[in-house]
Write an enzyme that holds these catalytic residues in place. Sequence first.
Site, PDB file in Angstrom:
ATOM      1  N   HIS A  44       0.700  -1.102  -0.154  1.00 56.63           N
ATOM      2  CA  HIS A  44       0.333  -0.272  -0.157  1.00 56.63           C
ATOM      3  C   HIS A  44       0.964   1.243  -0.298  1.00 56.63           C
ATOM      4  O   HIS A  44       2.081   0.988   0.543  1.00 56.63           O
ATOM      5  CB  HIS A  44      -0.651  -0.094   1.265  1.00 56.63           C
ATOM      6  CG  HIS A  44      -1.744   1.281   1.160  1.00 56.63           C
ATOM      7  ND1 HIS A  44      -1.719   2.577   1.989  1.00 56.63           N
ATOM      8  CD2 HIS A  44      -3.512   0.643   1.211  1.00 56.63           C
ATOM      9  CE1 HIS A  44      -3.027   2.696   1.522  1.00 56.63           C
ATOM     10  NE2 HIS A  44      -3.522   1.945   1.341  1.00 56.63           N
TER      11      HIS A  44
ATOM     12  N   ASP B 118       3.148  -4.561   8.495  1.00 56.15           N
ATOM     13  CA  ASP B 118       2.135  -2.848   7.860  1.00 56.15           C
ATOM     14  C   ASP B 118       0.780  -4.097   8.517  1.00 56.15           C
ATOM     15  O   ASP B 118       0.432  -5.111   7.347  1.00 56.15           O
ATOM     16  CB  ASP B 118       2.005  -2.958   6.166  1.00 56.15           C
ATOM     17  CG  ASP B 118       0.893  -1.864   6.027  1.00 56.15           C
ATOM     18  OD1 ASP B 118      -0.166  -2.171   6.982  1.00 56.15           O
ATOM     19  OD2 ASP B 118       0.457  -1.194   5.123  1.00 56.15           O
TER      20      ASP B 118
ATOM     21  N   GLN C 185      -4.312  -5.051   6.911  1.00 60.21           N
ATOM     22  CA  GLN C 185      -5.046  -5.613   6.720  1.00 60.21           C
ATOM     23  C   GLN C 185      -5.518  -7.230   7.573  1.00 60.21           C
ATOM     24  O   GLN C 185      -6.159  -8.105   7.462  1.00 60.21           O
ATOM     25  CB  GLN C 185      -4.824  -5.731   5.505  1.00 60.21           C
ATOM     26  CG  GLN C 185      -5.612  -4.804   4.323  1.00 60.21           C
ATOM     27  CD  GLN C 185      -7.203  -4.151   4.613  1.00 60.21           C
ATOM     28  OE1 GLN C 185      -8.005  -5.238   4.994  1.00 60.21           O
ATOM     29  NE2 GLN C 185      -7.276  -3.233   3.559  1.00 60.21           N
TER      30      GLN C 185
ATOM     31  N   LYS D 183     -10.375  -0.542  10.552  1.00 63.55           N
ATOM     32  CA  LYS D 183     -10.916  -1.817   9.823  1.00 63.55           C
ATOM     33  C   LYS D 183     -11.113  -2.700  10.609  1.00 63.55           C
ATOM     34  O   LYS D 183     -11.156  -4.193  10.386  1.00 63.55           O
ATOM     35  CB  LYS D 183      -9.242  -1.624   8.937  1.00 63.55           C
ATOM     36  CG  LYS D 183      -9.158  -0.156   8.100  1.00 63.55           C
ATOM     37  CD  LYS D 183      -8.016  -1.225   6.862  1.00 63.55           C
ATOM     38  CE  LYS D 183      -7.251  -0.254   6.352  1.00 63.55           C
ATOM     39  NZ  LYS D 183      -7.633   0.248   4.869  1.00 63.55           N
TER      40      LYS D 183
ATOM     41  N   CYS E 287      -4.265   2.608  -3.632  1.00 64.38           N
ATOM     42  CA  CYS E 287      -3.032   2.682  -2.996  1.00 64.38           C
ATOM     43  C   CYS E 287      -2.231   2.312  -3.527  1.00 64.38           C
ATOM     44  O   CYS E 287      -1.872   1.833  -2.568  1.00 64.38           O
ATOM     45  CB  CYS E 287      -3.924   3.060  -1.867  1.00 64.38           C
ATOM     46  SG  CYS E 287      -4.558   4.987  -1.212  1.00 64.38           S
TER      47      CYS E 287
HETATM   48  N1  7TS Z   1      -1.557  -0.549   4.465  1.00 69.57           N
HETATM   49  C1  7TS Z   1      -2.983  -1.125   3.902  1.00 69.57           C
HETATM   50  C2  7TS Z   1      -2.308  -3.007   3.691  1.00 69.57           C
HETATM   51  C3  7TS Z   1      -3.655  -1.314   4.243  1.00 69.57           C
HETATM   52  O1  7TS Z   1      -4.294  -1.825   3.152  1.00 69.57           O
HETATM   53  C4  7TS Z   1      -4.028   0.100   3.577  1.00 69.57           C
HETATM   54  C5  7TS Z   1      -5.818   1.186   3.927  1.00 69.57           C
HETATM   55  C6  7TS Z   1      -3.022   1.306   4.925  1.00 69.57           C
HETATM   56  C7  7TS Z   1      -2.145   0.478   4.801  1.00 69.57           C
HETATM   57  C8  7TS Z   1      -3.036   2.892   5.369  1.00 69.57           C
HETATM   58  O2  7TS Z   1      -4.478   2.903   6.200  1.00 69.57           O
HETATM   59  P1  7TS Z   1      -4.716   4.319   6.690  1.00 69.57           P
HETATM   60  O3  7TS Z   1      -6.036   3.400   7.974  1.00 69.57           O
HETATM   61  O4  7TS Z   1      -4.135   4.631   7.519  1.00 69.57           O
HETATM   62  O5  7TS Z   1      -5.444   4.287   5.566  1.00 69.57           O
HETATM   63  N2  7TS Z   1      -6.207   0.247   2.712  1.00 69.57           N
HETATM   64  C9  7TS Z   1      -7.471   0.748   2.387  1.00 69.57           C
HETATM   65  C10 7TS Z   1      -7.967  -0.470   1.005  1.00 69.57           C
HETATM   66  O6  7TS Z   1      -7.693  -1.086   0.678  1.00 69.57           O
HETATM   67  N3  7TS Z   1      -9.197   0.867   0.259  1.00 69.57           N
HETATM   68  O7  7TS Z   1      -9.115   1.982   1.616  1.00 69.57           O
HETATM   69  C11 7TS Z   1      -8.362   1.971   2.199  1.00 69.57           C
END
Ligand code: 7TS
Length: 407
Positions: free
Chosen positions: A123, A200, A203, A226, A364
């Site tokens: 990501h 990371d 997920q 999430k 992303c």
């Molecule tokens: N890393 C992964 C693997 C992610 O899926 C996401 C967000 C992030 C980092 C960033 O997380 P945040 O909470 O800081 O935004 N992924 C997604 C997605 O797949 N669709 O919308 C956000």
Amino acid sequence: MINPLVDAAHDFPILNRSMHGHRLVWLDSAATSQKPEPVVEAMDRFYHESNANVLRSVHTLADEATTAFHGARFKAARFIQADRPEEVIFTRGTTESLNMVARGYGDLVVKTDDEIVLSPMEHHSNLIPWQQLAKRTGAKLRYVELSPDGVIRPEALAAVIGPRTRIVALSRISNVLGTINPIAEAAEMVHKHGGIMVVDGAQSVPHESTDVHQLGADFLAFSGHKMCGPTGIGVLYGRMDLLETMEPVMYGGEMISYVDQETATWAEVPQKFEGGTPNIAGAIGLGAAIDYLAGVGMDAIHEHSRALGELAFDTLKSLEGVSVYGPARPHAAAVAFNIDGVHPHDVAQVFDSLGVAIRAGHHCAQPLMHWLGVGSTARASFYLYNSQDDVAVLKQAILETKRFFQR
Ligand code: 7TS
């Protein structure tokens, strides 16, 4: 039959909404999960009964707020098997957590010609902070090669992790391919060379039981939103000895020990990293989300997510004119796909008219889109409130979309 793990209609009132005359089917949990009543109630209760700032005033409400805030840190630490609550730093989410490591730790230890190992499936949040670190320090980025089905093999890790590797930064679960990555193996390799493993967990922490020691994670980042928690709260876990050397990146109130006109010294970990008034209600909501998930059981959630991901993968694979990405087994709860000749945004639009919420775009992960040879994909993602029926709805929505665009 794969049933929801919870009483979805009771715990998640939003799922009772009808959408354009259809039952709402939420297949966008990889972007953000829905929030169960106990989480909303915990945050409500805080604002209704105990609202005060934390870690400063001596009155009763401040004491209640501070106790609840500490409690949330304790729950988060236990949830990932950290040795101490102080190893949990509250952040805004995964993105902020990873940026903090790249700045606060990366700038300290990474030198010219050192190497940072990433994968093409990361990501942007686990990519751009390292690109910027490399630019600041003159370090090199190295990418582990993916197998054709989007899997990282230990041999591929061994080919890029070496004596110059200071940092390996990988997602445990891909938000696009649904791949589950061999973090423990990567950690073992980088530790042999004296480097560190950054995970990371955006997920993975929502979908499997997490043990930072089993993963070999020196740092682990994840987001509350999430995993049934609110937006605006997340965690950076770090090994205590690393956090003690790491520099703060946010200066201000509550992160200092002593200040005079010229200089300042820092508070102990974790306060050193939590300058300013924290997201108190968010932390309390995250604590309630952790209680909720633990009540269901992370092993059950893991099985459920995998069962739905694999069923969706197989179902879509069997449809003519549909491409599905990532490995067949094991496949996590996010399934990316394309319908021949239809732009993913059009797919998502038709789905919405049928009450089915999915995401379309590059997720992303533009380097991964490049690797897949596509501009974008549609993506369905599942969580504990989804069922086998929702996979059937997904299939029907694809058939309907194909009919619509054939007309
Ligand atoms: N890393 C992964 C693997 C992610 O899926 C996401 C967000 C992030 C980092 C960033 O997380 P945040 O909470 O800081 O935004 N992924 C997604 C997605 O797949 N669709 O919308 C956000």
